[in-house]
Design a protein around this motif. Structure first.
Motif, PDB file in Angstrom:
ATOM      1  N   THR A 289       0.837  -1.211   0.000  1.00  0.00           N
ATOM      2  CA  THR A 289       0.000   0.000   0.000  1.00  0.00           C
ATOM      3  C   THR A 289       0.869   1.257   0.000  1.00  0.00           C
ATOM      4  OG1 THR A 289      -1.665  -1.191   1.266  1.00  0.00           O
ATOM      5  CG2 THR A 289      -1.845   1.201   1.242  1.00  0.00           C
TER       6      THR A 289
ATOM      7  N   ARG B 211       1.521   4.056  -3.182  1.00  0.00           N
ATOM      8  CA  ARG B 211       1.299   5.493  -3.045  1.00  0.00           C
ATOM      9  C   ARG B 211       2.571   6.252  -3.441  1.00  0.00           C
ATOM     10  NH1 ARG B 211       1.156  10.385  -0.458  1.00  0.00           N
ATOM     11  NH2 ARG B 211       3.174  10.066   0.508  1.00  0.00           N
TER      12      ARG B 211
ATOM     13  N   MET C  30       6.256  17.764   7.153  1.00  0.00           N
ATOM     14  CA  MET C  30       4.829  18.032   6.994  1.00  0.00           C
ATOM     15  C   MET C  30       4.006  17.507   8.179  1.00  0.00           C
ATOM     16  SD  MET C  30       4.483  19.491   4.028  1.00  0.00           S
ATOM     17  CE  MET C  30       2.777  19.233   3.546  1.00  0.00           C
ATOM     18  N   GLY C  31       4.634  16.717   9.028  1.00  0.00           N
ATOM     19  CA  GLY C  31       3.897  16.159  10.166  1.00  0.00           C
ATOM     20  C   GLY C  31       3.124  14.905   9.830  1.00  0.00           C
ATOM     21  N   THR C  32       3.174  14.485   8.557  1.00  0.00           N
ATOM     22  CA  THR C  32       2.412  13.294   8.183  1.00  0.00           C
ATOM     23  C   THR C  32       3.025  12.028   8.762  1.00  0.00           C
ATOM     24  OG1 THR C  32       3.586  13.451   6.086  1.00  0.00           O
ATOM     25  CG2 THR C  32       1.302  14.115   6.095  1.00  0.00           C
TER      26      THR C  32
ATOM     27  N   LEU D  71       0.922  10.674  11.322  1.00  0.00           N
ATOM     28  CA  LEU D  71      -0.186   9.900  10.758  1.00  0.00           C
ATOM     29  C   LEU D  71       0.235   8.447  10.545  1.00  0.00           C
ATOM     30  CD1 LEU D  71      -2.782  11.346   9.863  1.00  0.00           C
ATOM     31  CD2 LEU D  71      -1.910  11.277   7.561  1.00  0.00           C
TER      32      LEU D  71
ATOM     33  N   PRO E 218      -2.164  16.704   9.914  1.00  0.00           N
ATOM     34  CA  PRO E 218      -1.264  16.407   8.800  1.00  0.00           C
ATOM     35  C   PRO E 218      -1.975  15.602   7.725  1.00  0.00           C
ATOM     36  CG  PRO E 218      -0.754  15.013  10.672  1.00  0.00           C
ATOM     37  CD  PRO E 218      -1.855  15.905  11.109  1.00  0.00           C
ATOM     38  N   LEU E 219      -1.852  16.058   6.476  1.00  0.00           N
ATOM     39  CA  LEU E 219      -2.465  15.364   5.344  1.00  0.00           C
ATOM     40  C   LEU E 219      -1.494  15.419   4.175  1.00  0.00           C
ATOM     41  CD1 LEU E 219      -5.948  17.122   5.468  1.00  0.00           C
ATOM     42  CD2 LEU E 219      -5.477  14.840   6.295  1.00  0.00           C
ATOM     43  N   TYR E 220      -1.630  14.478   3.239  1.00  0.00           N
ATOM     44  CA  TYR E 220      -0.787  14.509   2.046  1.00  0.00           C
ATOM     45  C   TYR E 220      -1.395  15.473   1.035  1.00  0.00           C
ATOM     46  CZ  TYR E 220       1.524  10.410   3.923  1.00  0.00           C
ATOM     47  OH  TYR E 220       2.221   9.563   4.716  1.00  0.00           O
ATOM     48  N   ASN E 221      -0.757  16.619   0.878  1.00  0.00           N
ATOM     49  CA  ASN E 221      -1.315  17.663   0.008  1.00  0.00           C
ATOM     50  C   ASN E 221      -1.341  17.263  -1.459  1.00  0.00           C
ATOM     51  OD1 ASN E 221      -1.715  19.346   2.167  1.00  0.00           O
ATOM     52  ND2 ASN E 221       0.292  20.312   1.983  1.00  0.00           N
ATOM     53  N   ASP E 222      -0.478  16.304  -1.833  1.00  0.00           N
ATOM     54  CA  ASP E 222      -0.393  15.952  -3.249  1.00  0.00           C
ATOM     55  C   ASP E 222      -1.381  14.845  -3.629  1.00  0.00           C
ATOM     56  OD1 ASP E 222       0.829  13.922  -1.888  1.00  0.00           O
ATOM     57  OD2 ASP E 222       2.851  14.461  -2.508  1.00  0.00           O
TER      58      ASP E 222
ATOM     59  N   TYR F 268      -6.562   9.842  -0.702  1.00  0.00           N
ATOM     60  CA  TYR F 268      -5.956   9.852   0.621  1.00  0.00           C
ATOM     61  C   TYR F 268      -6.724   8.936   1.571  1.00  0.00           C
ATOM     62  CZ  TYR F 268      -5.161  11.450   5.366  1.00  0.00           C
ATOM     63  OH  TYR F 268      -4.936  11.488   6.704  1.00  0.00           O
TER      64      TYR F 268
ATOM     65  N   PHE G  81      -6.248   5.382   0.723  1.00  0.00           N
ATOM     66  CA  PHE G  81      -4.916   4.943   1.182  1.00  0.00           C
ATOM     67  C   PHE G  81      -4.971   4.565   2.662  1.00  0.00           C
ATOM     68  CE2 PHE G  81      -0.828   6.586   3.066  1.00  0.00           C
ATOM     69  CZ  PHE G  81      -0.039   5.531   2.669  1.00  0.00           C
TER      70      PHE G  81
END
Lengths: 247, 310
Positions: free
Chosen positions: A6, A10, A85-87, A90, B84-88, B94, B97
């Motif tokens: 996964t 991505r 980005m802080g992701t 997540l 936080p999130l994936y901007n792209d 998202y 995913f």
């Protein structure tokens, strides 16, 4: 395995949304194309010269050189950007193991490099059509295997270094320095010092590629070496991410 | 659902969370209330499996947050403060995913349902990088709700939203909280008052009070207050009102206005109104003056500071 796939999927898609990744692809394919066309021109102008017709190493040789400079650009973003980005928070709170994240990131970039390598297969095809009786198939397989192994090791070093930084440019330059050291510089101390030269020779990635794989020789020890470097990089990357939790 | 015992977290030499303990049951909406830097985010990060505590232990949905971190993470929905999130990526991609990482069957359906829940269906194909703050917040919330978690941990869920969205998100949280456990942090006191069944007031890493919003008010005030306004002079009325059972104290404020205090749990207003009419005064207004959580919060933190000085 599912999580790795996964994440890799991505990451692979993100490469196709990133201008830099296209630039890297054009850079690699463009330079090799130029070198190859130049060689073919020379051959055409002087068909009975003493020069041997080009073999596959005219593709794989420059490619290994270009990878040293391209791979840091592909890997710098992988984890450094997640941290900026802080992701990363997540990912670390999703039900994913730290090593799955690292391996997934690596696999995504590896698939991207494999795509570039796949496209580059047009060069041997062109070469094959020009030369009679065709190119040396074993040498071609071994050279391409070498390129794939070198890419795997380089990418894993890049992923490990990217996991240490919040800043992708820091990751880029450190990875570049590391790869230049491992590819070009590590042979130098082996020539200067008599003691310990075995160690430097053992680590010399350049000679492992150029003096065996790129000449059509597949040694088990070389395979073990490249796979070990790859595994080590992924291991270090996982450790670094795990240690981030404790800070 | 959530059990925390003696939880402590140090960042270097700074102690962010100091030996806190609390519990939350299924169906509870527990609010973490405190100023910035009080240790709310740190506690939530520990409970979400993001980082281990320095000391103490915590279980979420029956699993230890350190030794069974993956099990905890499977059962928790977490919305970090920074969203936080994936901007792209597009909103749909998202969420798909994240659904794949959680191994949800029928991922596409689940994503669409969740998008409906947070009212973001129209933006599903849009890139996250182009969303407003409020919409990002809703995508973050959708991510936390995707797997219908047993425990929902929301760090400042309404920050950055416009007033209309705040109302919607609060309603959403209340609805979710009926069947699940919700732990949310906020520094907006009225929010805690509106949504939470229970409030933990945390300051400098220590829980300084824990109760329902109503009880916190009652216990801290000791008595409840009301005010009334009559036509003309009210001074003669003081004696009349003091006679009413339950009234503790009556103080004149401005002309025609009196403030009265009475024991918590009793409501003396009806009786007072009757007495005023009997005494032939014209009652214009009467209401109870509650103490807001703001007052409580300030009082508690001040008390704590005073205790330290002693």
């Amino acid at each position: 395995m599912r999580n790795i796939w996964t994440i890799a999927k991505r990451e692979y898609k993100v490469f196709f949304a990133t201008p830099l990744a296209y630039i890297v692809m054009l850079f690699i394919l463009g330079v090799i194309g130029l070198i190859l066309s130049n060689a073919i021109m020379q051959l055409a102008n002087n068909p009975f010269g003493v020069n041997q017709p080009p073999d596959i190493s005219i593709v794989t040789g420059p490619m290994s050189f270009l990878l040293v400079f391209s791979i840091p650009a592909l890997t710098m973003r992988l984890l450094a950007d997640e941290q900026r980005m802080g992701t990363l928070e997540l990912m670390l709170t999703a039900p994913v193991r730290d090593w799955e994240l690292i391996v997934g990131k690596w696999l995504g970039s590896f698939l991207y490099i494999l795509t570039i390598i796949g496209v580059s297969l047009i060069f041997p095809l062109i070469l094959n059509s020009l030369i009679t009786p065709g190119i040396d198939q074993q040498k071609m397989l071994s050279g391409y295997l070498g390129i794939i192994l070198v890419s795997a090791a380089f990418l894993s070093i890049g992923v490990a270094i990217s996991s240490m930084f919040n800043n992708q440019f820091a990751a880029f330059f450190l990875t570049l320095g590391f790869l230049v050291g491992l590819w070009f510089l590590i042979g130098i101390p082996a020539q200067i010092f008599s003691s310990g030269s075995e160690l430097f020779n053992y680590l010399n990635m350049n000679s492992r590629f150029h003096s065996s794989l790129n000449r059509g020789v597949i040694n088990l020890s070389d395979l073990v070496y490249f796979l070990s470097i790859t595994a080590l990089g992924l291991f270090i990357g996982s450790i670094v991410i795990e240690s981030r939790r404790w800070r | 659902m959530i059990q925390v015992r003696g939880l402590t977290k140090d960042y270097g030499t700074r102690r962010a969370v100091d030996n806190i303990s609390f519990e939350a049951e299924q169906g509870d909406i527990v609010g973490f209330l405190g100023p910035n830097g009080a240790g709310k985010t740190t506690t939530m990060r520990i409970l979400s499996g993001y980082m281990p505590p320095t000391d103490g232990e915590a279980t979420v949905a029956g699993y230890d947050v350190v030794s069974e971190s993956l099990e905890v993470r499977r059962r928790v929905g977490y919305l970090p403060e920074t969203v936080p999130l994936y901007n792209d990526m597009t909103v749909f991609d998202y969420l798909k995913f994240m659904a794949d990482l959680r191994h949800l069957p029928n991922g596409n359906e689940r994503v669409n349902e969740t998008l409906q829940l947070v009212d973001m269906e129209e933006r599903a194909k849009g890139y996250i990088g182009n969303l407003s703050k409020g919409m990002r917040q809703r995508v973050g919330l959708a991510q936390a709700l995707l797997h219908r978690p047993e425990v929902l941990i929301l760090d400042e869920p309404t920050i950055g939203l416009d007033p209309g969205q705040v109302v919607e998100v609060r309603k959403l949280i209340r609805d979710i909280g009926k069947e699940r456990t919700v732990l949310l942090s906020t520094h907006i006191l009225s929010e805690a008052q509106q949504i939470c069944d229970r409030v933990l007031i945390i300051n400098k890493g220590v829980i300084i009070a824990e109760d329902t919003p109503e009880n916190l008010q009652a216990s801290l005030i000791g008595s409840e207050r009301g005010m009334l306004r009559v036509k003309g002079e009210a001074d003669n009325l003081i004696k009349v009102i003091k006679k009413v059972k339950g009234v503790k104290n009556v103080t004149p404020k401005e002309e025609g206005v009196l403030e009265f205090q009475f024991a918590p749990g009793t409501d003396v207003r009806a009786e007072i109104a009757r007495e005023i009419i009997k005494a032939k005064f014209d009652l214009l207004e009467m209401r109870s003056v509650g103490m807001s959580l703001e007052d409580i919060f300030l009082q508690l933190t001040r008390e704590e500071q005073n205790n330290k000085k002693l």
